[in-house]
Write an enzyme that holds these catalytic residues in place. Structure first.
Site, PDB file in Angstrom:
ATOM      1  N   HIS A   7      -1.619   4.007   1.313  1.00  0.00           N
ATOM      2  CA  HIS A   7      -2.406   4.009   0.071  1.00  0.00           C
ATOM      3  C   HIS A   7      -1.639   4.718  -1.056  1.00  0.00           C
ATOM      4  O   HIS A   7      -2.140   5.655  -1.673  1.00  0.00           O
ATOM      5  CB  HIS A   7      -3.783   4.669   0.283  1.00  0.00           C
ATOM      6  CG  HIS A   7      -4.755   4.310  -0.814  1.00  0.00           C
ATOM      7  ND1 HIS A   7      -6.115   4.228  -0.627  1.00  0.00           N
ATOM      8  CD2 HIS A   7      -4.561   4.015  -2.130  1.00  0.00           C
ATOM      9  CE1 HIS A   7      -6.715   3.900  -1.763  1.00  0.00           C
ATOM     10  NE2 HIS A   7      -5.778   3.773  -2.702  1.00  0.00           N
ATOM     11  N   ARG A  28      -8.553  -2.495  -1.655  1.00  0.00           N
ATOM     12  CA  ARG A  28      -9.331  -1.565  -0.837  1.00  0.00           C
ATOM     13  C   ARG A  28      -9.403  -2.093   0.589  1.00  0.00           C
ATOM     14  O   ARG A  28      -9.485  -3.305   0.810  1.00  0.00           O
ATOM     15  CB  ARG A  28     -10.751  -1.415  -1.382  1.00  0.00           C
ATOM     16  CG  ARG A  28     -10.862  -0.552  -2.611  1.00  0.00           C
ATOM     17  CD  ARG A  28     -10.587   0.921  -2.321  1.00  0.00           C
ATOM     18  NE  ARG A  28     -10.731   1.757  -3.495  1.00  0.00           N
ATOM     19  CZ  ARG A  28      -9.718   2.119  -4.306  1.00  0.00           C
ATOM     20  NH1 ARG A  28      -8.488   1.727  -4.060  1.00  0.00           N
ATOM     21  NH2 ARG A  28      -9.951   2.891  -5.347  1.00  0.00           N
TER      22      ARG A  28
END
Ligand code: NAP
Ligand code: GLV
Length: 311
Positions: free
Chosen positions: A274, A226
């Site tokens: 991502h 993250r």
């Protein structure tokens, strides 16, 4: 009993189609067309709008449409009594394993420097330091589903793999460290460091100057976990003073990464959008429907998150 899909950025129609193909009698709704909120027992969610889940008075389970659940707990009104289930799926695991192998091998083979040589028309066959895989210390922060799969794949390629987790582990072929006390030992031996931690209050900001200073000089960093794990302002100084040689980042504090962000153009940073692993609805709805069946029979759910720990 109705199922609500709250995933405006994540193909809600596809999720609805996959659910209904497996059970045409399901009442599936897509946010914001909720109908009577009291009808909703189950929600499939990715980054739901704050307060959306709290507005569903009979919600029993929220299924995160990814492995991570931090996107749910960001909502200050997240309903604490609701069970949370996350994705554990062979395709998702394979995606992360591939990403980790791709970028670890790229670093092991010194490919970023060779790419630069090609751009400069330089032929230097000694540019690659002669270091065998079993001399390459690779450290993995997080030894859960994704960390263990990555560690095993790297160990099969003979890398010298170590991992770090909250609780002690004993994994064949992997040197295991745990707790704050184990972190130093892991960092000191990691020429390539891979972050596969969940984002929790304990792990937020872990990738910063203090941690970088405990790695061998010129280490490589891969963050596929993250963006909140990284103190972004600490990265470029660490790259420019040689503490880090290169960083590969799949995740960012702000996504999409803003067009004027300095990471885009930095020669020692690789940016991916991502997509290290993408949840495949064709596979994951099977798990979700199985858990709905379990819930209706009063059986334990699979892959239920410990909401106290946040992962
Ligand atoms: P997981 O199975 O829950 O494993 C998490 C691991 O982190 C466990 O080994 C856990 O230790 C360890 N951990 C948690 N808090 C810790 C702490 N404070 N100190 C040390 N270790 C700690 O999670 P996963 O399925 O492997 O997924 C990890 C993360 O990857 C997700 O949360 C998500 O954010 C990210 N992800 C990213 C992508 C992408 O496309 N970029 C895709 C999927 C997932 P214990 O084993 O002791 O519990
Ligand atoms: C993706 O980031 C996931 O959490 O599955």
């Amino acid at each position: 009993m109705a199922i609500l899909i709250i995933a405006s950025h994540d193909r809600p129609d596809w999720w609805a189609r996959e659910l209904q193909q497996r059970d045409p009698d399901l009442d599936v709704r897509i946010w914001p067309d909720v109908g009577d909120p009291a009808d909703i027992t189950y929600a499939l969610a990715w980054k739901p709008a704050p307060g959306a889940l709290a507005s569903l008075s009979n919600l029993a389970i929220v299924f995160s449409l990814g492995a991570g659940v931090d996107h749910l707990f960001e909502d200050p009104d997240f309903p604490a009594h609701v069970a949370v289930v996350r994705v554990v799926d062979p395709y998702l695991t394979a995606g992360i394993r591939e990403y980790v192998l791709l970028h670890t091998l790229r670093y092991h083979r010194n490919q970023p420097a060779l790419d630069q040589q090609q751009r400069d028309h330089v032929w230097d066959d000694r540019a690659r330091e002669l270091r065998q895989a079993d001399e390459q210390g690779v450290g993995i922060l997080g030894l859960g589903e994704l960390g263990q799969a990555s560690a095993n794949a790297l160990s099969n390629l003979k890398f010298d793999v170590a991992g770090w987790s909250r609780s002690p582990k004993d994994l064949p072929g992997i040197t295991c460290f745990d707790g704050r006390g184990g972190l130093d030992a892991l960092l000191g031996r990691s020429r390539i460091l891979i972050c596969l931690l969940p984002l929790t209050p304990e792990t937020e900001g872990i990738l910063g100057a203090e941690l970088f200073s405990r790695l061998p000089m010129g280490a490589y960093l891969i963050n596929a976990a993250r963006g909140g794990h990284m103190i972004e302002a600490d990265l470029i100084p660490a790259l420019e003073d040689g503490r880090l040689a290169h960083a590969t980042l799949d995740v960012f504090r702000e996504e999409p990464l803003p067009g004027d962000h300095p990471f885009w153009d930095h020669p020692q940073i690789t940016v991916t959008p991502h997509n290290a692993a993408i949840t495949d609805p064709r596979s994951v709805v099977i798990q979700i429907l199985d858990d709905i069946g379990r819930h209706q029979r009063g059986d334990a759910l699979s892959n239920q998150v410990d909401t106290r720990l946040g992962y």
